[in-house]
Design a protein around this motif. Structure first.
Motif, short mmCIF file in Angstrom:
data_model
loop_
_atom_site.label_atom_id
_atom_site.label_comp_id
_atom_site.label_asym_id
_atom_site.label_seq_id
_atom_site.Cartn_x
_atom_site.Cartn_y
_atom_site.Cartn_z
N THR A 165 109.37 84.41 46.75
CA THR A 165 108.67 85.63 46.33
C THR A 165 109.35 86.86 46.91
OG1 THR A 165 106.59 84.45 46.16
CG2 THR A 165 106.45 86.84 46.38
N PHE A 166 109.75 86.80 48.19
CA PHE A 166 110.30 87.97 48.87
C PHE A 166 111.75 87.73 49.26
CE2 PHE A 166 105.71 88.20 49.69
CZ PHE A 166 105.45 89.49 49.23
N VAL A 167 112.55 88.79 49.20
CA VAL A 167 113.97 88.68 49.53
C VAL A 167 114.20 88.67 51.04
CG1 VAL A 167 114.73 89.73 47.38
CG2 VAL A 167 114.34 91.19 49.39
N TYR A 168 113.24 89.21 51.81
CA TYR A 168 113.39 89.25 53.27
C TYR A 168 112.32 88.37 53.89
CZ TYR A 168 114.03 91.16 57.99
OH TYR A 168 114.29 91.31 59.33
N ARG A 169 112.77 87.37 54.66
CA ARG A 169 111.85 86.44 55.32
C ARG A 169 112.40 86.20 56.73
NH1 ARG A 169 113.67 84.65 50.68
NH2 ARG A 169 114.77 82.89 51.61
N MET A 432 101.16 88.91 62.45
CA MET A 432 102.55 88.47 62.57
C MET A 432 103.11 88.54 63.99
SD MET A 432 103.88 87.38 59.75
CE MET A 432 102.63 86.76 58.63
N TYR A 433 102.25 88.62 65.01
CA TYR A 433 102.75 88.68 66.38
C TYR A 433 102.54 87.34 67.07
CZ TYR A 433 104.43 93.43 67.00
OH TYR A 433 105.18 94.57 66.95
N PHE A 434 103.63 86.63 67.30
CA PHE A 434 103.55 85.29 67.85
C PHE A 434 103.38 85.29 69.37
CE2 PHE A 434 105.87 82.83 64.20
CZ PHE A 434 104.79 83.10 63.38
N ASP A 435 103.21 86.46 69.98
CA ASP A 435 102.86 86.49 71.40
C ASP A 435 101.34 86.52 71.59
OD1 ASP A 435 102.83 89.04 70.27
OD2 ASP A 435 103.43 90.06 72.10
N PHE A 436 100.57 86.49 70.51
CA PHE A 436 99.11 86.42 70.59
C PHE A 436 98.67 84.96 70.79
CE2 PHE A 436 97.81 90.47 68.03
CZ PHE A 436 98.56 91.24 68.90
N TYR A 437 97.46 84.81 71.32
CA TYR A 437 96.91 83.47 71.53
C TYR A 437 96.73 82.74 70.20
CZ TYR A 437 95.84 84.50 76.42
OH TYR A 437 95.93 84.80 77.77
N GLN A 438 96.92 81.41 70.24
CA GLN A 438 96.79 80.59 69.04
C GLN A 438 95.42 79.95 68.90
OE1 GLN A 438 100.53 78.28 68.07
NE2 GLN A 438 100.99 78.78 70.19
N SER A 439 94.68 79.89 69.98
CA SER A 439 93.33 79.37 69.91
C SER A 439 92.43 80.24 70.78
CB SER A 439 93.27 77.91 70.38
OG SER A 439 93.15 77.84 71.79
N SER A 440 91.13 80.03 70.66
CA SER A 440 90.17 80.81 71.44
C SER A 440 89.86 80.15 72.78
CB SER A 440 88.87 80.99 70.65
OG SER A 440 88.31 79.73 70.32
N ARG A 456 95.31 82.43 60.22
CA ARG A 456 95.36 83.88 60.03
C ARG A 456 96.76 84.33 59.66
NH1 ARG A 456 92.30 87.39 64.44
NH2 ARG A 456 90.60 86.10 63.59
N VAL A 457 97.78 83.68 60.21
CA VAL A 457 99.16 83.94 59.78
C VAL A 457 99.29 83.63 58.29
CG1 VAL A 457 101.59 83.34 60.09
CG2 VAL A 457 100.07 83.41 62.08
N TYR A 458 98.79 82.46 57.91
CA TYR A 458 98.92 81.99 56.54
C TYR A 458 98.22 82.91 55.55
CZ TYR A 458 99.26 78.65 52.70
OH TYR A 458 99.57 78.04 51.50
N ALA A 459 97.12 83.53 55.97
CA ALA A 459 96.30 84.33 55.05
C ALA A 459 96.93 85.67 54.70
CB ALA A 459 94.91 84.55 55.64
N ALA A 503 103.76 78.62 58.76
CA ALA A 503 102.87 79.48 57.97
C ALA A 503 103.60 80.73 57.53
CB ALA A 503 101.63 79.83 58.78
N LEU A 504 104.40 81.30 58.42
CA LEU A 504 105.22 82.46 58.06
C LEU A 504 106.12 82.14 56.88
CD1 LEU A 504 106.71 85.21 58.61
CD2 LEU A 504 108.18 83.91 60.18
N ALA A 505 106.74 80.97 56.90
CA ALA A 505 107.66 80.59 55.83
C ALA A 505 106.96 80.55 54.49
CB ALA A 505 108.29 79.23 56.15
N GLU A 506 105.74 80.03 54.48
CA GLU A 506 105.01 79.94 53.21
C GLU A 506 104.55 81.32 52.75
OE1 GLU A 506 102.01 76.56 51.59
OE2 GLU A 506 103.99 76.18 52.40
#
Length: 772
Positions: A165-169, A432-440, A456-459, A503-506
């Motif tokens: 879909t996008f040229v930049y990933r 899109m910030y992977f320095d954030f926590y992944q779970s609560s 949330r990344v996927y959405a 998720a980013l890739a998709e």
């Protein structure tokens, strides 16, 4: 005619979602990112030592080079050499064809039948991506570094018609806060390529280090690449704790060339980032004459934003032109990223050279001076045959004419840039910030803050609805950023990146209409098993238990997990749950007594992640209706302000989702009881961390109402009292039967000159209102 026949295309119309395909066929197709079109077929193609490889004679040698890595990998794990065939007839063959009619350069078509595999591509990169799909269809033993003699190398039959879909990933990696070895960088490039991402954003300079050799300025690495101490714990913690070990490292130009060539063979473009005009402490520590004050300076061991930035005198621009000239020669990328973010203006305001520059150039303020700086550097970059990318702060004071904007402070900067006709890469921190926590879970390793689970990344959709169709063409794509302040080693960095990068890739490859998280959640565990073989220390937060407080005939705790085929076992007495503990089936009532809920996710009789744990405090306000009103500002709330009365105190750091946050005008919080309730004490609990703009209110007036309409005051608390009590405001009074409670909150507001971050708007963080 293309091998995807009209009959095949008609067949595809029966399958509206890939998730349906996955669940209804005997073959599995765990490809990430999900192809644009995939039609399952019965049977499989079996690779063996007789399988041959054929290239159509219209394909030049670059297509064979694109096949080389896959061929070598296959030989390593299977022992099969794929000898070249002279003809495309016969069986047990892989046929590569040129198809110049494909619309996009990265597109490909793939047919897997029982007797052969056919690949059509317009360019070598299209062929390379077709091979990445085949790779994920092969048994996971393909990822082994040693020969597997017992595996049957079957590839399920299918028809794929695919394009991005996008040229930049892109994926970003900060190597300044903690040095990342060449071997680790190459590991990220390998994973980027497998998931059909195409850009590695290499953040090479910052306050904490300069990581790239510049031959004309050797002090940048002899001085700027090393620091004498590093902050331990969180940046918001006091008192400071330090590791006084000298640490550092840098990449020689030969190492840079090696990595660039490594990426080129995997069709990954590397974009270097050279920060300016801010985040320059490592530079001015090396060459203090480039600052406004002249120093001396030390390379920073803290995290954050610092006042000593590049001065705008001519010597600075000559230095940066020399630097960028060497950088441009190392990176064939069409872009150079020049940062442009978080540049304090305090030194410029006091600098004679900078004020004279403003006068000479007719600039009204320091924001326009930053715009002048960026535009001048854009001219240099253009002269080097490149274009600039900058963070969305480069919009302030006027954007450079040909600049591309990375929108990180939400999507607003990207929207503004696109409407002005500038290209945009969407990288908002909240998605899109992977320095954030992944779970609560509060047992997660230390992170900067925030909450970004994989769903949330996927959405995220880079084509934001606020843009009109004519402006959407400027959205080039999407990027996730990995800032490494709290990732000191390779294991930790991998845990933060993987598997969220899938998720980013998709998000970058798949159209919004084809995205389906349920399908992704089925395919993801297959990728995780590949990570196991590769030795990647990925996070298993995908399997974490999530607890949500709901009001359903009283306060209850809802437990869930996004992972399919997973059960939840729990306890409510504080004991550790086991496989024998009750299986969660419905929300758990939370009464007015203290209670500790613990839960585990289980799949195939195996505990999949660290236990969920939540302590509930006695609280008459628990689950009652809460209204936050009379306010104009920006707020974050987990459940319609429900996290103010969910009977749970917030964890650290304060940006976790169990806090209610707000920045804006004065407001009020009203709690309405279902029936008259006798109360005698109210506790308002907030954070007061001034170094990160978080302030308890200026004042709070506490009021109660018996009839729900007329309110009477029961106490007031001022900021100084809350600050002294670690953010708590407590009022006690003779018992009263009330229908409503109201807290009238006067916000702290603009931070005064006597405090850090003066002139900024303060934020309010509240974790719970306790009523007794």
């Amino acid at each position: 005619m293309n091998f995807i026949t009209i009959k095949t295309i008609l067949l595809f119309s029966f399958f509206s979602l890939f998730s349906v395909i996955v669940r209804t066929q005997s073959n599995e197709y765990p490809i990430i990112p999900v192809p644009a079109e995939l039609v399952p077929q019965k049977g499989s193609f079996t690779l063996n030592d007789k399988t041959q490889l054929y290239f159509q004679n219209t394909m030049d040698s670059s297509f064979e080079e694109a096949f080389y890595l896959f061929r070598e990998h296959l030989k390593r794990s299977t022992g099969f050499d794929l000898p070249k065939a002279n003809t495309n007839s016969g069986k047990n063959i892989i046929i590569c064809k040129l198809n110049t009619n494909l619309e996009k350069d990265e597109a490909y078509k793939l047919l897997v039948s029982r007797s052969k595999i056919e690949i059509e591509a317009k360019t070598p990169i299209g062929l390379f991506y077709a091979l990445q799909s085949i790779r994920q269809l092969l048994p996971m033993e393909f990822e082994q570094t040693t020969l597997s003699t017992s595996t049957k190398w079957n590839i399920p039959c299918c028809v794929i018609n695919d394009a991005p879909t996008f040229v930049y990933r892109g994926l970003h990696m900060d190597v300044c806060r903690h040095f990342v070895s060449v071997e680790e960088v190459k590991k990220y490039i390998d994973q980027i390529a497998m998931l059909k991402l195409n850009t590695f954003h290499w953040h090479l300079t910052d306050d904490q280090a300069w990581r790239i050799e510049i031959k004309k300025y050797p002090k940048l690495t002899t001085v700027g690449a090393y620091r004498n101490r590093t902050l331990q714990g969180h940046n918001n913690d006091y008192p400071r704790v330090w590791d006084n070990t000298r640490t550092g490292g840098f990449y020689t130009q030969e190492e840079i060339k090696d990595v660039v060539d490594y990426a080129r063979k995997r069709f990954v473009t590397i974009i270097p980032e050279i920060e300016m005009p801010g985040h320059a402490t490592a530079v001015v520590a090396s060459y203090p004459e480039l600052s406004c004050s002249g120093g001396p300076f030390d390379v920073e061991g803290r995290w954050g934003v610092f006042n000593d930035v590049f001065c705008t005198k001519d010597e600075t621009f000559s230095f940066l032109e020399d630097v960028l000239t060497e950088v441009a020669a190392l990176f064939p990328s069409p872009y150079i990223h020049i940062g442009g973010d978080e540049c304090p203006k305090v030194r410029w305001k006091r600098c004679h050279a900078c004020q004279q520059r403003m006068k000479d150039e007719g600039l009204e303020d320091e924001h326009q001076l930053q715009s002048y700086f960026v535009k001048r550097m854009e001219t240099v970059v253009h002269k080097l045959g490149k274009r600039i990318i900058g963070w969305d702060e480069i919009l302030e004071g006027g954007i450079a004419p040909d600049a591309t904007v990375m929108s990180w402070r939400g999507i607003a900067g990207g929207i503004s840039a696109a409407k002005q006709g500038h290209d945009v890469i969407m990288t908002p921190s909240e998605a899109m910030y992977f320095d954030f926590y992944q779970s609560s879970l509060h047992t997660e390793p230390l992170a900067i803050g925030g909450y970004l689970p994989i769903e949330r990344v996927y959405a995220f959709n880079p084509y934001v609805k606020e843009l009109e169709p004519k402006d959407l063409k400027h959205i080039l794509g999407v990027q996730a950023n990995t800032w490494t302040e709290y990732m000191p080693d390779a294991q930790h960095r991998e845990m933060m990146v993987f598997p969220r990068v899938a998720a980013l890739a998709e998000v970058g490859w798949t159209s919004e209409k084809n995205k389906d998280f349920d399908s992704f959640a089925i395919r993801l565990p297959k990728l995780m098993k590949r990570y196991d073989i590769m030795g990647i220390n990925y996070s298993r937060a995908f399997y974490s238990v999530v607890g949500t407080a709901i009001n359903d005939g009283g306060l209850k705790l809802k437990l869930s997990t996004i992972a399919p085929e997973t059960s939840i076992h729990y306890t409510t007495d504080g004991s550790d749950p086991t496989l024998s503990s009750p299986i969660y089936r419905e929300p758990i009532p939370v009464g007015e007594k203290e209670m500790v809920v613990k839960a585990i996710s289980v799949k195939n009789n195996k505990v999949m992640y660290i236990p969920y744990e939540r302590s509930f405090i006695a609280n008459k306000a628990g689950g009652q209706k809460v209204v936050f009103e009379n306010a104009d500002g920006v707020r974050f709330e987990q459940n319609g302000s429900g996290n103010l009365t969910d009977c749970t105190m917030g964890g650290r750091p304060v940006s976790r989702p169990d806090w209610f946050s707000y920045a804006g005008t004065d407001g009020s919080i009203t709690i309405e009881f279902e029936k008259l309730t006798s109360i005698s004490k109210i506790t308002f609990s907030s954070a007061n961390q001034n170094n990160v703009l978080v302030y308890s209110p200026k004042s709070i007036n506490f009021l109660v109402s018996e009839d729900g309409t007329t309110f009477f005051p029961v106490g007031a608390v001022w900021h100084q009292q809350m600050a002294a009590a670690k953010g708590k405001a407590i009022v006690s009074f003779t018992p009263k039967k009330v229908k409503k409670i109201k807290l009238e909150i006067a916000m702290y507001g603009i931070i005064p000159n006597t405090e850090p971050n003066s002139g900024e708007m303060s934020a309010l963080f509240v974790d719970e209102i306790i009523v007794e």
